[in-house]
Design a protein around this motif. Structure first.
Motif, PDB file in Angstrom:
ATOM      1  N   ASP A  30       0.827  -1.207   0.000  1.00  0.00           N
ATOM      2  CA  ASP A  30       0.000   0.000   0.000  1.00  0.00           C
ATOM      3  C   ASP A  30       0.858   1.254   0.000  1.00  0.00           C
ATOM      4  OD1 ASP A  30      -2.502  -1.162  -0.003  1.00  0.00           O
ATOM      5  OD2 ASP A  30      -2.671  -1.205   2.170  1.00  0.00           O
TER       6      ASP A  30
ATOM      7  N   GLN B 103      -4.300  -0.343  -7.553  1.00  0.00           N
ATOM      8  CA  GLN B 103      -5.668  -0.071  -7.131  1.00  0.00           C
ATOM      9  C   GLN B 103      -5.681   1.326  -6.548  1.00  0.00           C
ATOM     10  OE1 GLN B 103      -6.912  -3.046  -4.308  1.00  0.00           O
ATOM     11  NE2 GLN B 103      -8.521  -3.767  -5.668  1.00  0.00           N
TER      12      GLN B 103
ATOM     13  N   LEU C 234      -8.264   4.288  -4.679  1.00  0.00           N
ATOM     14  CA  LEU C 234      -9.500   4.832  -4.136  1.00  0.00           C
ATOM     15  C   LEU C 234      -9.622   6.253  -4.653  1.00  0.00           C
ATOM     16  CD1 LEU C 234     -11.874   4.849  -1.976  1.00  0.00           C
ATOM     17  CD2 LEU C 234     -10.164   5.829  -0.419  1.00  0.00           C
TER      18      LEU C 234
ATOM     19  N   ARG D 296     -15.220   5.364  -5.088  1.00  0.00           N
ATOM     20  CA  ARG D 296     -14.945   4.319  -6.084  1.00  0.00           C
ATOM     21  C   ARG D 296     -13.538   3.785  -5.911  1.00  0.00           C
ATOM     22  NH1 ARG D 296     -15.679   6.468 -11.891  1.00  0.00           N
ATOM     23  NH2 ARG D 296     -15.181   4.291 -12.313  1.00  0.00           N
ATOM     24  N   VAL D 297     -13.363   2.523  -6.244  1.00  0.00           N
ATOM     25  CA  VAL D 297     -12.034   1.929  -6.331  1.00  0.00           C
ATOM     26  C   VAL D 297     -11.853   1.469  -7.764  1.00  0.00           C
ATOM     27  CG1 VAL D 297     -10.521   0.076  -5.555  1.00  0.00           C
ATOM     28  CG2 VAL D 297     -12.010   1.237  -3.909  1.00  0.00           C
TER      29      VAL D 297
ATOM     30  N   THR E 118      -8.920   0.098 -10.867  1.00  0.00           N
ATOM     31  CA  THR E 118      -7.617  -0.500 -11.104  1.00  0.00           C
ATOM     32  C   THR E 118      -6.982   0.202 -12.292  1.00  0.00           C
ATOM     33  OG1 THR E 118      -8.324  -2.629 -10.215  1.00  0.00           O
ATOM     34  CG2 THR E 118      -6.373  -2.631 -11.630  1.00  0.00           C
TER      35      THR E 118
ATOM     36  N   HIS F  75      -8.560   9.878  -1.368  1.00  0.00           N
ATOM     37  CA  HIS F  75      -7.946   8.888  -2.246  1.00  0.00           C
ATOM     38  C   HIS F  75      -6.840   8.136  -1.516  1.00  0.00           C
ATOM     39  CE1 HIS F  75      -5.690  12.629  -2.686  1.00  0.00           C
ATOM     40  NE2 HIS F  75      -4.633  11.899  -2.976  1.00  0.00           N
TER      41      HIS F  75
ATOM     42  N   SER G 219     -11.765   5.475   5.498  1.00  0.00           N
ATOM     43  CA  SER G 219     -12.489   4.958   4.347  1.00  0.00           C
ATOM     44  C   SER G 219     -12.768   3.477   4.563  1.00  0.00           C
ATOM     45  CB  SER G 219     -11.704   5.151   3.047  1.00  0.00           C
ATOM     46  OG  SER G 219     -12.390   4.493   1.986  1.00  0.00           O
TER      47      SER G 219
ATOM     48  N   TRP H  84     -12.099   1.463   1.397  1.00  0.00           N
ATOM     49  CA  TRP H  84     -10.694   1.147   1.136  1.00  0.00           C
ATOM     50  C   TRP H  84     -10.213   0.029   2.060  1.00  0.00           C
ATOM     51  CZ3 TRP H  84      -7.648   1.371  -2.739  1.00  0.00           C
ATOM     52  CH2 TRP H  84      -6.273   1.278  -2.600  1.00  0.00           C
TER      53      TRP H  84
ATOM     54  N   VAL I 219     -11.626  -3.264   0.677  1.00  0.00           N
ATOM     55  CA  VAL I 219     -11.007  -3.690  -0.584  1.00  0.00           C
ATOM     56  C   VAL I 219      -9.585  -4.180  -0.350  1.00  0.00           C
ATOM     57  CG1 VAL I 219     -10.134  -2.816  -2.798  1.00  0.00           C
ATOM     58  CG2 VAL I 219     -12.454  -2.260  -2.063  1.00  0.00           C
ATOM     59  N   ARG I 220      -8.842  -3.521   0.526  1.00  0.00           N
ATOM     60  CA  ARG I 220      -7.428  -3.855   0.728  1.00  0.00           C
ATOM     61  C   ARG I 220      -7.210  -4.924   1.799  1.00  0.00           C
ATOM     62  NH1 ARG I 220      -4.281  -3.102  -3.336  1.00  0.00           N
ATOM     63  NH2 ARG I 220      -2.451  -2.882  -2.002  1.00  0.00           N
TER      64      ARG I 220
END
Length: 154
Positions: free
Chosen positions: A44, A66, A68, A72-73, A75, A90, A146, A149, A152-153
């Protein structure tokens, strides 16, 4: 004119996360600040944050990232270009492959490269992480939560 030779750029970080400092707003008459970040697979970048005074611009030199951007996320792959407007939260991180990305701030931040130097000292245990929080206004780097985020991560 600002010219930075790749071999002469200041390099911070480790093999897993390396930042090449290219130019500060003071070097470009306020036009842009620029750095090149290379992240190993799965690594990250900074946690979610926003900037009040500048947009952050990403151009993928190679690999996948990826990102943020608000709620939205997305790629990003080699050749992709993303502009995150000022005030939009972000974050970014490499996915299954490494990522090499050119990052610009427009307009340029006068001492943005000092933020990266402080972050490098924190990662090396030479500075307290609270120093980053104490300099959010100085470096226009405002951290936010977030849940998207994090999910997702994870």
């Amino acid at each position: 004119m600002t010219l930075v030779r790749g071999a002469e750029a200041e390099v911070l970080g480790t093999d897993h996360a390396m930042i090449r400092l290219l130019a500060d707003g003071r070097d470009t008459d306020g036009a842009v600040s620029a750095s090149r970040t290379t992240l190993a697979a799965g690594v990250d970048g900074p946690p979610p944050h926003f900037h009040r005074g500048s947009a952050e611009i990403f151009f993928m030199l190679s690999g996948s990232l990826q990102a943020l951007a608000g709620d939205r996320v997305v790629t990003l792959d080699t050749g992709d270009f993303l502009v995150v407007p000022r005030l939009m939260p972000h974050a970014f991180g490499a996915v299954a492959s490494s990522a090499d990305v050119l990052i610009l701030f427009a307009p340029g931040m006068l001492d943005r490269l000092d933020y990266f130097r402080l972050g490098d000292r924190v990662l090396k245990g030479q500075a307290d992480p609270r120093e980053l929080l104490a300099t959010q206004d100085r470096f226009d780097n405002h951290f936010v939560e977030s849940p998207l985020w994090q999910q997702v991560r994870a």
